[in-house]
Design a protein around this motif. Sequence first.
Motif, PDB file in Angstrom:
ATOM      1  N   SER A  52      37.701 -22.105 -30.321  1.00 17.17           N
ATOM      2  CA  SER A  52      38.078 -21.947 -28.914  1.00 17.17           C
ATOM      3  C   SER A  52      36.880 -21.401 -28.148  1.00 17.17           C
ATOM      4  CB  SER A  52      39.264 -20.985 -28.761  1.00 17.17           C
ATOM      5  OG  SER A  52      38.846 -19.662 -29.010  1.00 17.17           O
ATOM      6  N   ARG A  81      33.209 -14.573 -33.886  1.00 16.18           N
ATOM      7  CA  ARG A  81      32.927 -14.702 -32.456  1.00 16.18           C
ATOM      8  C   ARG A  81      31.413 -14.715 -32.310  1.00 16.18           C
ATOM      9  NH1 ARG A  81      35.990 -11.837 -27.679  1.00 16.18           N
ATOM     10  NH2 ARG A  81      37.095 -13.810 -27.895  1.00 16.18           N
ATOM     11  N   GLY A 115      36.232 -18.564 -26.320  1.00 12.37           N
ATOM     12  CA  GLY A 115      36.737 -17.249 -25.976  1.00 12.37           C
ATOM     13  C   GLY A 115      38.230 -17.146 -26.190  1.00 12.37           C
ATOM     14  N   ASN A 116      38.793 -16.035 -25.735  1.00 12.34           N
ATOM     15  CA  ASN A 116      40.212 -15.778 -25.930  1.00 12.34           C
ATOM     16  C   ASN A 116      41.016 -16.439 -24.817  1.00 12.34           C
ATOM     17  OD1 ASN A 116      42.743 -14.878 -26.399  1.00 12.34           O
ATOM     18  ND2 ASN A 116      42.226 -12.707 -26.475  1.00 12.34           N
ATOM     19  N   THR A 117      41.475 -17.658 -25.096  1.00  7.97           N
ATOM     20  CA  THR A 117      42.291 -18.385 -24.127  1.00  7.97           C
ATOM     21  C   THR A 117      43.727 -18.538 -24.623  1.00  7.97           C
ATOM     22  OG1 THR A 117      41.760 -20.507 -25.132  1.00  7.97           O
ATOM     23  CG2 THR A 117      40.286 -19.715 -23.391  1.00  7.97           C
ATOM     24  N   GLY A 118      43.999 -17.997 -25.813  1.00 12.76           N
ATOM     25  CA  GLY A 118      45.322 -18.178 -26.397  1.00 12.76           C
ATOM     26  C   GLY A 118      45.556 -19.583 -26.911  1.00 12.76           C
ATOM     27  N   GLN A 119      44.535 -20.395 -26.961  1.00 12.78           N
ATOM     28  CA  GLN A 119      44.659 -21.797 -27.360  1.00 12.78           C
ATOM     29  C   GLN A 119      43.568 -22.148 -28.348  1.00 12.78           C
ATOM     30  OE1 GLN A 119      44.662 -24.567 -24.093  1.00 12.78           O
ATOM     31  NE2 GLN A 119      44.230 -26.325 -25.391  1.00 12.78           N
ATOM     32  N   LEU A 120      43.951 -22.716 -29.481  1.00 12.37           N
ATOM     33  CA  LEU A 120      43.003 -23.129 -30.488  1.00 12.37           C
ATOM     34  C   LEU A 120      42.986 -24.647 -30.627  1.00 12.37           C
ATOM     35  CD1 LEU A 120      43.503 -20.582 -33.429  1.00 12.37           C
ATOM     36  CD2 LEU A 120      41.647 -20.682 -31.755  1.00 12.37           C
TER      37      LEU A 120
END
Lengths: 114, 113
Positions: free
Chosen positions: B95, B50, B97-102
Amino acid sequence: TQTVSQSDAHVTVFEGDSVELRCNYSYGGSIYLSWYIQHHGHGLQFLLKYYSGNPVVQGVNGFEAEFSKSDSSFHLRKASVHWSDSAVYFCAVSASSGSWQLIFGSGTQLTVMP
Amino acid sequence: DAGVTQTPRHEVAEKGQTIILKCEPVSGHNDLFWYRQTKIQGLELLSYFRSKSLMEDGGAFKDRFKAEMLNSSFSTLKIQPTEPKDSAVYLCASSFGNTGQLYFGEGSKLTVL
């Protein structure tokens, strides 16, 4: 321990049929649930995800998935498949905050016969 | 917009060699992941960065695998020395940030003889 289970390694249907690919998960806390598609020789492509709200989420190319907290499931569906939908489908779960990673199921190979 | 770019797409190495796989994430993305994919084990996390800081380093891979993020737009995965069991597809993903999508690259297929 976070786990994702895809019970069907292979699913074969005919073009125009409907299909449901099954996914069950075990995860504590607030999560994202998602589905990815992988065509042979390529990377994974995002199809759809669920975080909250309407338990039925729509994705690309006519795919949709339904979240069920009681069943700990997130099954993927398509009403009418095309031969180009033949691929491996992965279900994934991840924490919705902080340090995160996608934890993937073992994948389901979908074969669409002409 | 350019997606995730991985090079090389294919690599053949002799046992004991050092190989370096490269990844350019989507411009502006600050989370970067390396996964290994095999038929037997499926998708396994190798490393997670990150904003260039190492957040996760897959425990089983620490001894011969080293991922680095030299700047926000470039990452490498070094395997030293290679072994035949390292034959796999190595996937890089990013991604914002943490969007649940890569967003995944096309992968680098490594064969170790």
